[in-house]
Enzyme design. Structure first.
Site, PDB file in Angstrom:
ATOM      1  N   ASP A 275      36.703 -33.257 -41.316  1.00  0.00           N
ATOM      2  CA  ASP A 275      37.107 -31.917 -40.954  1.00  0.00           C
ATOM      3  C   ASP A 275      35.928 -31.292 -40.199  1.00  0.00           C
ATOM      4  O   ASP A 275      34.784 -31.746 -40.304  1.00  0.00           O
ATOM      5  CB  ASP A 275      37.476 -31.097 -42.194  1.00  0.00           C
ATOM      6  CG  ASP A 275      38.469 -29.986 -41.888  1.00  0.00           C
ATOM      7  OD1 ASP A 275      38.568 -29.589 -40.712  1.00  0.00           O
ATOM      8  OD2 ASP A 275      39.135 -29.513 -42.813  1.00  0.00           O
ATOM      9  N   GLU A 636      47.096 -14.101 -43.600  1.00  0.00           N
ATOM     10  CA  GLU A 636      46.995 -15.287 -44.458  1.00  0.00           C
ATOM     11  C   GLU A 636      46.824 -16.501 -43.557  1.00  0.00           C
ATOM     12  O   GLU A 636      47.515 -16.650 -42.557  1.00  0.00           O
ATOM     13  CB  GLU A 636      48.229 -15.448 -45.362  1.00  0.00           C
ATOM     14  CG  GLU A 636      49.537 -15.730 -44.650  1.00  0.00           C
ATOM     15  CD  GLU A 636      50.628 -16.221 -45.594  1.00  0.00           C
ATOM     16  OE1 GLU A 636      50.332 -16.601 -46.749  1.00  0.00           O
ATOM     17  OE2 GLU A 636      51.789 -16.237 -45.163  1.00  0.00           O
TER      18      GLU A 636
END
Length: 888
Positions: A275, A636
């Site tokens: 990542d 969000e």
């Protein structure tokens, strides 16, 4: 003499021919093996890597790899996204966000969607490559799907997943992978990536430093099954390791995860990438801080099996591999292994072969946003919408007068979710209902902000309020836009790594722009694909309404010579000099184009309006109130700089609607008019008051660019609701364990012991379905597969789709097991009055349990089987069939 001369000429000619033939043979023999398409790919890859210097090899282990001209290796950036459509690469068909696709419970449709996405991805890749554009988001290695388990409703990135159940996630993930990668025996259509491996689902704010401690049982029972299916059944080409630590080890340096499980148990043979920034977290004092030097982090990650370093603005830690090699921290053989894995993917994608031999290389750009893909997006949106409550109000009748109210009624953000492309034909809920009924039959009011000063009803500044002076001193619509070339300044501030763009010279193009809403596929300055440029728009702003206006922050805005960085008071009818400046300059650090990722739009909103009173005034003339509420991907999502009541850096701290929206709903309910709530969110919401007091509720998630059209068809019965929840909707989060506690006790439907608002698998229809004639064996030998059949009857007068769900319970297991567990599902279209037999086969591998050591054990004893519309404890008697089998 003459004969001798002729003989000599012939002899010389033959010699020349022989020499030419020999030269051709030598040339063929001299051609490197990696260019010989007759050889197998592994041989070709090894030959290519063997020709590289150590510096060249290491340079190929970053996400943005440079070219190696002497070997004809072009530059390539592995970073691309295709979560629910080709993302961040300009226009593309935008399908429902992943959580919405999960709500379809439809493996065939998931395959069709992923196939459409990879069609568009192939077309885009070749368009960019033909124009020598090799930025991030132009390649064929897609970092999708996200198959982490949505274990806690507070996680902001849960919208990217297929929900809380490992079985559903695995089944849908495999179909998505197959659609992305294609079905050719030799070449990949694109390369899918299963992420984030592993034990990764919040909190966002501390993911770079957190250590998640999990038992072997939870690891193999919940967190890993979807990854196993992605590798073993999906043959996924790549896996992304996670930011967090797992049981003390960084996920990208975990021998347990990467060596023992991924490459050992699962026999994964593709490549692993980190990542982005995860390797730097190894040595960052504010992150894991488990080593002191980048070279040690790089050597550790590669030794454990991480092949590619995504570095982002933190640059590439793998650049230190040279030093690690020099100091004996790593061997060149391990570097070779990583580079070979990476090039194997590129060879499989056909990047080193003649395009004519690669079956996907001729997909035209016309597939992007084609009518077929837009129709598929509408079908997906319709199936993703979940009807949670209906007291009989829905479907609505044609002549009913409606008011469309709410902060998400005309908010494009909630169509798209995150990791999205630019929609081809976005239809908001308001627009869809207006198109269905006629604009004159629909009234509208936003009603409230989404929360605090986050609004969903911003308006584009356009020719209604923007003007420029004409030669006679009058005003004409639009601003004067002057387009300039851009030159780069050197980096002077090494705390902010960026190459600032500077306007250079006189404008190359001057034109009138009617609205500040653009997507620039090409530079207006030189017509180059994704080229740099700058724009200065100038003219006059004449507001139609007085108020306190807030501008979006997409550009530098000045009014009457004053830079605007907060709300400003403006008067209706008054003329203001406005200047808007924007530099579109590519980011060399991140290898991104400034104009391909998102549309440039300048919006404003009048904060002085009494939104609630306007909504009540709008409601007066309506028979039914359609309230488009919920939250948005602006508050969000992934590691966001948002700290608001109920929201914490992308995650949630509670799961209620924002207070301002609850006030709106209560005020509208007090009018006595029927109210339909359409809730937009990527996560579960505690809609307790709404469930008790409103007439109907639809959960929309983030349902793609066809949202408005699909929603209107659902509300008026042109389409029949068939979506099912892929997550549990809880009443609250009281009593939940801490967010960073990864034990599965009391989490998700499989382990939760309390009352819920709407259970996993739940969803209503306008049709009624009965289940009968369950057929299953009385006994079954352990190790055999199980086939179950049941008759499903549509007892209503309306055709509809039923999602049949099969759950198992293992009461005789010697260890804790799930309350119930989904092990099969099927979507069936039934005409009015029709009965069909649905058959579901469960592989023997699913008739097992996980022991406390994480080992899969064959189950023996009573096996409780439930087949019906949902979980057995929530389904009506006529909507479920139950039986017991003895496994022996």
């Amino acid at each position: 003499m003459k004969k001798t001369v002729i003989s000599l000429v012939v002899a010389l000619s033959l010699t020349a021919c022989a020499g030419s033939s020999s030269q051709q043979t030598n040339t063929q023999e001299a051609a490197p093996a990696y260019k010989n398409t007759e050889l197998d790919m592994q041989t070709r890859v090894k030959d290519l890597v063997s020709r590289m210097t150590i510096n060249e090899k290491i340079s190929q282990m970053y996400n943005d790899t440079p070219a190696i001209p002497r070997l004809d290796v072009p530059a390539y950036d592995y970073w691309n996204e295709a979560l629910h459509g080709v993302a961040r690469a300009g226009n593309a068909t935008v399908f429902p966000q992943a959580i919405g696709m999960a709500a379809m419970w439809d493996k065939d449709l998931m395959l069709d969607i992923a196939t459409a996405i990879s069609d568009e991805g192939r077309a885009k890749h070749h368009f960019f490559a033909d124009n020598d554009v090799r930025y991030r988001y132009t390649g064929l290695t897609y970092w999708s799907p996200n198959i982490n388990i949505f274990r806690d409703p507070r996680w902001g990135r849960g919208q990217e997943t297929y929900g809380e159940d490992p079985f559903l996630t695995g089944e849908l993930g495999v179909q998505f992978i197959h659609g992305l990668q294609g079905d050719d025996a030799k070449y990949l259509k694109s390369a899918a990536t299963a992420k984030h491996f592993a034990v990764h689902n919040g909190p966002e704010i501390s993911r770079h430093s957190d250590n998640y401690v999990v038992s072997d049982k939870d690891l193999y029972e919940t967190y890993l099954p979807a990854f196993e299916k992605a590798v073993v059944d999906g043959d996924v080409e790549a896996v992304m390791c996670a930011y967090n630590r797992v049981n003390g080890m960084p996920a990208c340096g975990s021998d347990m995860l990467l060596k023992e499980i991924l490459r050992g148990k699962y026999q994964f043979d593709g490549h692993v990438m980190s990542d982005c920034g995860a390797i730097a977290d190894f040595y960052d004092p504010d992150a894991h801080n488990v080593v002191k030097a980048p070279a040690a982090a790089a050597a550790w990650a590669v030794t454990s099996g991480t092949d590619l370093n995504c570095g982002t603005g933190r640059l590439s830690t793998f650049a230190s591999l040279n030093f690690a090699l020099e100091k004996g921290l790593i061997s060149e053989e391990l570097i070779d292994q990583a580079v070979e894995r990476l090039f194997m993917t590129r060879f499989k994608l056909g990047m080193f072969d003649d395009a004519a031999a690669v079956p996907y290389s001729d997909i035209p750009m016309s597939v992007v946003g084609s009518e077929q893909h837009l129709a598929l997006a509408q079908k997906a949106s319709e199936q993703a919408l979940v009807l949670l409550k209906n007291d009989g109000l829905l479907p609505l009748k044609k002549g009913v007068k409606v008011a469309v109210i709410g902060p998400n009624a005309n908010n494009v953000d909630v169509l798209l979710g995150n990791y999205n492309g630019l929609p081809i034909k976005a239809v908001t809920p308001l627009e869809g209902i207006q198109q269905y009924l006629g604009k004159e039959n629909v009234t509208y009011a936003p009603g409230s902000p989404i929360i605090e000063d986050i609004y969903g009803h911003g308006q584009v500044l356009d020719e209604k309020v923007l003007f420029h002076k004409t030669g006679d001193g009058g005003l004409a619509p639009g601003l004067v836009g002057k387009y300039y070339a851009v030159e780069r300044s050197p980096v002077t501030d090494f705390t902010r790594l960026s190459f600032e763009g500077i306007i250079n010279g006189d404008p190359k193009v001057t034109r009138i722009d009617k609205a500040l809403d653009f997507y620039f596929e090409k530079s207006p300055v030189d017509d180059s694909v994704l080229g740099d440029f700058a724009v200065v728009w100038q003219g006059t702003l004449v507001p139609e309404t007085s108020g306190q206006y807030r501008f979006s922050d997409d550009a530098d805005v000045s009014i009457d010579g004053k830079t605007i960085d907060s709300a400003v008071q403006l008067e209706a009818g008054k003329s203001y000099a406005i200047k808007v400046s924007k530099i579109f300059a590519d980011d060399r650090i991140s290898n991104t184009s400034s104009i391909m990722r998102q549309q440039f739009t300048l919006q404003w909103v009048n904060e002085s309006e009494n939104l609630l009173q306007n909504a009540l005034d709008t409601a007066r003339s309506a028979d039914v109130l359609l309230v488009m509420a919920g939250i948005s991907p602006r508050i969000e999502g992934e590691e966001m700089p948002v700290k608001l009541d109920g929201f914490n850096y992308g995650d949630r701290t509670d799961i209620d609607l924002p207070e301002v929206q609850k006030e709106l709903l209560k005020a509208l309910h007090s009018t006595g008019k029927p109210v339909v709530l359409v809730n937009f969110s990527g996560s579960a919401m505690a809609l307790n008051w709404s469930d008790k007091n409103l007439n109907a509720i639809v959960q929309a998630f983030y349902p793609g660019e066809a949202t408005g059209t699909a929603l209107a068809r659902i509300l008026w019965g042109e389409a029949n609701p068939s979506g099912r929840l892929p997550v549990t909707f809880y009443k609250n989060i009281e009593g939940f364990a801490d967010f960073d506690d990864y034990a599965m006790e009391n989490r998700t439907y499989r382990y939760f012991g309390g009352d819920v608002l709407y259970p996993f698998g739940y969803g209503l229809s306008y049709s009624d379905f009965n289940y009968s004639s369950l057929a299953l064996p009385k006994t079954l030998t352990s190790g055999d597969e199980l086939t179950v059949s049941v008759d499903v009857t549509n007892t209503s007068g309306r055709a509809g789709d039923e999602v049949t769900q099969l759950y198992l319970r293992m009461p005789d297991a010697p260890v804790r097991v799930p309350n119930v567990a989904l092990k099969g599902f099927s979507r069936t279209t039934l005409q009015a009055g029709e009965t069909r037999t649905v058959s579901i086969t469960i592989p023997a591998d699913e008739l097992t349990y996980i022991d406390n050591s994480g080992e899969k054990q064959p189950y023996k004893g009573r096996l409780e089987v439930s087949v019906g519309e949902g979980q057995p404890q929530y389904a009506d008697t006529q909507s479920v069939q139950k039986g017991v089998i003895t496994l022996q």
